[in-house]
Design a protein around this motif. Structure first.
Motif, PDB file in Angstrom:
ATOM      1  N   VAL A  44       0.863  -1.171   0.000  1.00 24.40           N
ATOM      2  CA  VAL A  44       0.000   0.000   0.000  1.00 24.40           C
ATOM      3  C   VAL A  44       0.898   1.220   0.000  1.00 24.40           C
ATOM      4  O   VAL A  44       1.803   1.332   0.837  1.00 24.40           O
ATOM      5  CB  VAL A  44      -0.936   0.020   1.218  1.00 24.40           C
ATOM      6  N   TYR A  45       0.654   2.116  -0.941  1.00 26.41           N
ATOM      7  CA  TYR A  45       1.484   3.299  -1.106  1.00 26.41           C
ATOM      8  C   TYR A  45       0.718   4.534  -0.654  1.00 26.41           C
ATOM      9  O   TYR A  45      -0.400   4.776  -1.090  1.00 26.41           O
ATOM     10  CB  TYR A  45       1.910   3.449  -2.568  1.00 26.41           C
ATOM     11  N   PHE A  46       1.353   5.291   0.224  1.00 23.66           N
ATOM     12  CA  PHE A  46       0.758   6.526   0.717  1.00 23.66           C
ATOM     13  C   PHE A  46       1.596   7.720   0.304  1.00 23.66           C
ATOM     14  O   PHE A  46       2.824   7.703   0.409  1.00 23.66           O
ATOM     15  CB  PHE A  46       0.667   6.512   2.243  1.00 23.66           C
ATOM     16  N   CYS A  47       0.903   8.736  -0.129  1.00 28.29           N
ATOM     17  CA  CYS A  47       1.513  10.035  -0.369  1.00 28.29           C
ATOM     18  C   CYS A  47       1.224  10.911   0.844  1.00 28.29           C
ATOM     19  O   CYS A  47       0.194  10.748   1.516  1.00 28.29           O
ATOM     20  CB  CYS A  47       0.891  10.638  -1.623  1.00 28.29           C
ATOM     21  N   ALA A  48       2.108  11.836   1.129  1.00 26.48           N
ATOM     22  CA  ALA A  48       1.890  12.735   2.260  1.00 26.48           C
ATOM     23  C   ALA A  48       2.474  14.098   1.964  1.00 26.48           C
ATOM     24  O   ALA A  48       3.387  14.238   1.137  1.00 26.48           O
ATOM     25  CB  ALA A  48       2.515  12.165   3.536  1.00 26.48           C
ATOM     26  N   ILE A  49       1.944  15.100   2.647  1.00 21.77           N
ATOM     27  CA  ILE A  49       2.537  16.421   2.648  1.00 21.77           C
ATOM     28  C   ILE A  49       2.819  16.795   4.085  1.00 21.77           C
ATOM     29  O   ILE A  49       2.367  16.114   5.016  1.00 21.77           O
ATOM     30  CB  ILE A  49       1.620  17.481   1.978  1.00 21.77           C
ATOM     31  N   ILE A  50       3.564  17.844   4.273  1.00 21.41           N
ATOM     32  CA  ILE A  50       3.835  18.317   5.616  1.00 21.41           C
ATOM     33  C   ILE A  50       3.347  19.755   5.713  1.00 21.41           C
ATOM     34  O   ILE A  50       3.567  20.558   4.808  1.00 21.41           O
ATOM     35  CB  ILE A  50       5.320  18.192   5.974  1.00 21.41           C
ATOM     36  N   ALA A  51       2.673  20.047   6.808  1.00 19.17           N
ATOM     37  CA  ALA A  51       2.147  21.391   6.998  1.00 19.17           C
ATOM     38  C   ALA A  51       2.043  21.667   8.481  1.00 19.17           C
ATOM     39  O   ALA A  51       1.893  20.752   9.286  1.00 19.17           O
ATOM     40  CB  ALA A  51       0.771  21.528   6.339  1.00 19.17           C
ATOM     41  N   GLY A  52       2.120  22.904   8.832  1.00 19.98           N
ATOM     42  CA  GLY A  52       1.961  23.244  10.234  1.00 19.98           C
ATOM     43  C   GLY A  52       2.413  24.638  10.543  1.00 19.98           C
ATOM     44  O   GLY A  52       2.894  25.373   9.672  1.00 19.98           O
ATOM     45  N   THR A  53       2.251  24.998  11.814  1.00 21.85           N
ATOM     46  CA  THR A  53       2.663  26.302  12.298  1.00 21.85           C
ATOM     47  C   THR A  53       3.195  26.172  13.710  1.00 21.85           C
ATOM     48  O   THR A  53       2.954  25.156  14.375  1.00 21.85           O
ATOM     49  CB  THR A  53       1.480  27.297  12.315  1.00 21.85           C
ATOM     50  N   GLY A  54       3.907  27.183  14.131  1.00 22.00           N
ATOM     51  CA  GLY A  54       4.356  27.230  15.515  1.00 22.00           C
ATOM     52  C   GLY A  54       5.256  26.091  15.929  1.00 22.00           C
ATOM     53  O   GLY A  54       5.262  25.677  17.082  1.00 22.00           O
ATOM     54  N   GLY A  55       6.034  25.563  14.993  1.00 16.61           N
ATOM     55  CA  GLY A  55       6.965  24.493  15.336  1.00 16.61           C
ATOM     56  C   GLY A  55       6.380  23.111  15.313  1.00 16.61           C
ATOM     57  O   GLY A  55       7.087  22.132  15.556  1.00 16.61           O
ATOM     58  N   VAL A  56       5.101  22.987  15.062  1.00 20.32           N
ATOM     59  CA  VAL A  56       4.463  21.672  14.966  1.00 20.32           C
ATOM     60  C   VAL A  56       4.158  21.404  13.500  1.00 20.32           C
ATOM     61  O   VAL A  56       3.323  22.101  12.909  1.00 20.32           O
ATOM     62  CB  VAL A  56       3.176  21.584  15.795  1.00 20.32           C
ATOM     63  N   TYR A  57       4.846  20.436  12.928  1.00 21.15           N
ATOM     64  CA  TYR A  57       4.661  20.120  11.523  1.00 21.15           C
ATOM     65  C   TYR A  57       4.084  18.722  11.380  1.00 21.15           C
ATOM     66  O   TYR A  57       4.742  17.739  11.671  1.00 21.15           O
ATOM     67  CB  TYR A  57       5.988  20.264  10.773  1.00 21.15           C
ATOM     68  N   GLU A  58       2.856  18.669  10.952  1.00 21.97           N
ATOM     69  CA  GLU A  58       2.145  17.412  10.820  1.00 21.97           C
ATOM     70  C   GLU A  58       2.273  16.888   9.409  1.00 21.97           C
ATOM     71  O   GLU A  58       2.356  17.662   8.450  1.00 21.97           O
ATOM     72  CB  GLU A  58       0.649  17.623  11.101  1.00 21.97           C
ATOM     73  N   GLN A  59       2.264  15.573   9.320  1.00 18.76           N
ATOM     74  CA  GLN A  59       2.142  14.966   8.006  1.00 18.76           C
ATOM     75  C   GLN A  59       0.666  14.628   7.770  1.00 18.76           C
ATOM     76  O   GLN A  59      -0.007  14.066   8.627  1.00 18.76           O
ATOM     77  CB  GLN A  59       2.986  13.707   7.901  1.00 18.76           C
ATOM     78  N   TYR A  60       0.183  15.018   6.592  1.00 17.87           N
ATOM     79  CA  TYR A  60      -1.169  14.673   6.157  1.00 17.87           C
ATOM     80  C   TYR A  60      -1.039  13.672   5.028  1.00 17.87           C
ATOM     81  O   TYR A  60      -0.301  13.919   4.061  1.00 17.87           O
ATOM     82  CB  TYR A  60      -1.912  15.914   5.658  1.00 17.87           C
ATOM     83  N   PHE A  61      -1.761  12.582   5.174  1.00 23.85           N
ATOM     84  CA  PHE A  61      -1.632  11.496   4.222  1.00 23.85           C
ATOM     85  C   PHE A  61      -2.819  11.440   3.271  1.00 23.85           C
ATOM     86  O   PHE A  61      -3.951  11.763   3.641  1.00 23.85           O
ATOM     87  CB  PHE A  61      -1.527  10.160   4.960  1.00 23.85           C
ATOM     88  N   GLY A  62      -2.515  10.992   2.052  1.00 20.82           N
ATOM     89  CA  GLY A  62      -3.579  10.691   1.112  1.00 20.82           C
ATOM     90  C   GLY A  62      -4.237   9.372   1.464  1.00 20.82           C
ATOM     91  O   GLY A  62      -3.831   8.698   2.410  1.00 20.82           O
ATOM     92  N   PRO A  63      -5.273   8.988   0.702  1.00 25.20           N
ATOM     93  CA  PRO A  63      -6.040   7.783   1.026  1.00 25.20           C
ATOM     94  C   PRO A  63      -5.316   6.484   0.728  1.00 25.20           C
ATOM     95  O   PRO A  63      -5.748   5.430   1.181  1.00 25.20           O
ATOM     96  CB  PRO A  63      -7.292   7.925   0.158  1.00 25.20           C
ATOM     97  N   GLY A  64      -4.230   6.536  -0.018  1.00 18.50           N
ATOM     98  CA  GLY A  64      -3.457   5.330  -0.306  1.00 18.50           C
ATOM     99  C   GLY A  64      -3.808   4.686  -1.634  1.00 18.50           C
ATOM    100  O   GLY A  64      -4.919   4.851  -2.163  1.00 18.50           O
ATOM    101  N   THR A  65      -2.838   3.961  -2.179  1.00 22.27           N
ATOM    102  CA  THR A  65      -3.027   3.150  -3.389  1.00 22.27           C
ATOM    103  C   THR A  65      -2.589   1.733  -3.069  1.00 22.27           C
ATOM    104  O   THR A  65      -1.464   1.514  -2.635  1.00 22.27           O
ATOM    105  CB  THR A  65      -2.183   3.680  -4.560  1.00 22.27           C
ATOM    106  N   ARG A  66      -3.513   0.801  -3.267  1.00 21.11           N
ATOM    107  CA  ARG A  66      -3.169  -0.610  -3.039  1.00 21.11           C
ATOM    108  C   ARG A  66      -2.704  -1.206  -4.347  1.00 21.11           C
ATOM    109  O   ARG A  66      -3.479  -1.302  -5.304  1.00 21.11           O
ATOM    110  CB  ARG A  66      -4.371  -1.375  -2.494  1.00 21.11           C
ATOM    111  N   LEU A  67      -1.430  -1.583  -4.409  1.00 20.19           N
ATOM    112  CA  LEU A  67      -0.823  -2.128  -5.629  1.00 20.19           C
ATOM    113  C   LEU A  67      -0.507  -3.604  -5.429  1.00 20.19           C
ATOM    114  O   LEU A  67       0.144  -3.977  -4.455  1.00 20.19           O
ATOM    115  CB  LEU A  67       0.467  -1.374  -5.975  1.00 20.19           C
ATOM    116  N   THR A  68      -0.983  -4.396  -6.358  1.00 17.74           N
ATOM    117  CA  THR A  68      -0.681  -5.824  -6.355  1.00 17.74           C
ATOM    118  C   THR A  68       0.077  -6.163  -7.627  1.00 17.74           C
ATOM    119  O   THR A  68      -0.398  -5.853  -8.732  1.00 17.74           O
ATOM    120  CB  THR A  68      -1.964  -6.667  -6.278  1.00 17.74           C
ATOM    121  N   VAL A  69       1.239  -6.776  -7.475  1.00 21.95           N
ATOM    122  CA  VAL A  69       2.050  -7.188  -8.616  1.00 21.95           C
ATOM    123  C   VAL A  69       2.021  -8.710  -8.681  1.00 21.95           C
ATOM    124  O   VAL A  69       2.480  -9.386  -7.757  1.00 21.95           O
ATOM    125  CB  VAL A  69       3.499  -6.685  -8.495  1.00 21.95           C
ATOM    126  N   THR A  70       1.467  -9.232  -9.767  1.00 22.99           N
ATOM    127  CA  THR A  70       1.293 -10.688  -9.872  1.00 22.99           C
ATOM    128  C   THR A  70       2.398 -11.340 -10.707  1.00 22.99           C
ATOM    129  O   THR A  70       3.107 -10.645 -11.456  1.00 22.99           O
ATOM    130  CB  THR A  70      -0.052 -11.025 -10.511  1.00 22.99           C
TER     131      THR A  70
END
Lengths: 114, 110
Positions: free
Chosen positions: A88-114
């Protein structure tokens, strides 16, 4: 959720085929990240970007490449997919203020390689 | 390189029991973050701890940062079924990267 979308959400592909996953954000964040999540390993950083055309490798970058030609899109490419890249692959960004930087994640991509 | 270990990997509790997950880093951390991921969902930020010995509470959740800034814990009092999920700690690694722990998966039995 910081306006992060990922596409596709699910994909099944065959070994040896190229695959590109897309992360799109709408809030002009500078930093973007690609992680993979596997049981027992938590989240592991593949690549990240600190601006347009500025990228760097993470912990598990072998077999992956990235591109960021515009602020809002961060692409992850598997040049020749292998079964070990089933994850499962997640993308994320980082955002925040006042010294607190949170990561916000996307919903994810489920990849299956057969 | 930096390693962040979490224990336990899995925890099953009866509803109403307490739960604790521990995070240990091989290096001193400038701060530590905690995330929760519901089954089938994506990680969501809970809190950031910065100061040595810091303790923060969010309702039934208590977060601690060790005096040496190399370990942290998350304690949930009187678990509820809504607490189900995987809890991750994350420590910063130079250049705005984060190193995530392996996570603790919490199951709450009604």
């Amino acid at each position: 959720d910081a306006g992060i979308t990922q596409s596709p959400r699910h994909k099944v592909t065959e070994t040896g085929t190229p695959v590109t996953l897309r992360c799109h954000q709408t809030e002009n964040h500078r930093y973007m990240y690609w992680y993979r999540q596997d049981p027992g390993h938590g989240l592991r950083l593949i690549h990240y970007s600190y601006g347009v055309k500025d990228t760097d490798k993470g912990e598990v970058s072998d077999g992956y490449s990235v591109s960021r030609s515009k602020t809002e899109d961060f692409l992850l490419t598997l040049e020749s997919a292998t079964s070990s890249q089933t994850s499962v692959y997640f993308c994320a960004i980082i955002a925040g203020t006042g010294g607190v930087y949170e990561q916000y994640f996307g919903p994810g991509t489920r990849l299956t390689v057969t | 390189g930096q390693q962040v270990m979490q224990i336990p990997q899995y925890q099953h509790v009866q509803e109403g029991e307490d739960f604790t997950t521990y995070c240990n880093s091989s290096t001193t951390l400038s701060n530590i973050q905690w995330y929760k991921q519901r089954p089938g969902g994506h990680p969501v930020f809970l809190i950031q701890l910065v100061k040595s010995g810091e303790v923060k509470k969010q309702k039934r959740l208590t977060f601690q940062f060790g005096e040496a800034k190399k370990n942290s814990s998350l304690h949930i009092t009187a678990t509820q079924t809504t607490d189900v999920g995987t809890y991750f700690c994350a420590g910063p690694q130079g250049g705005n990267q984060f190193y995530f722990g392996t996570g603790t998966s919490l199951t709450v039995i009604p």
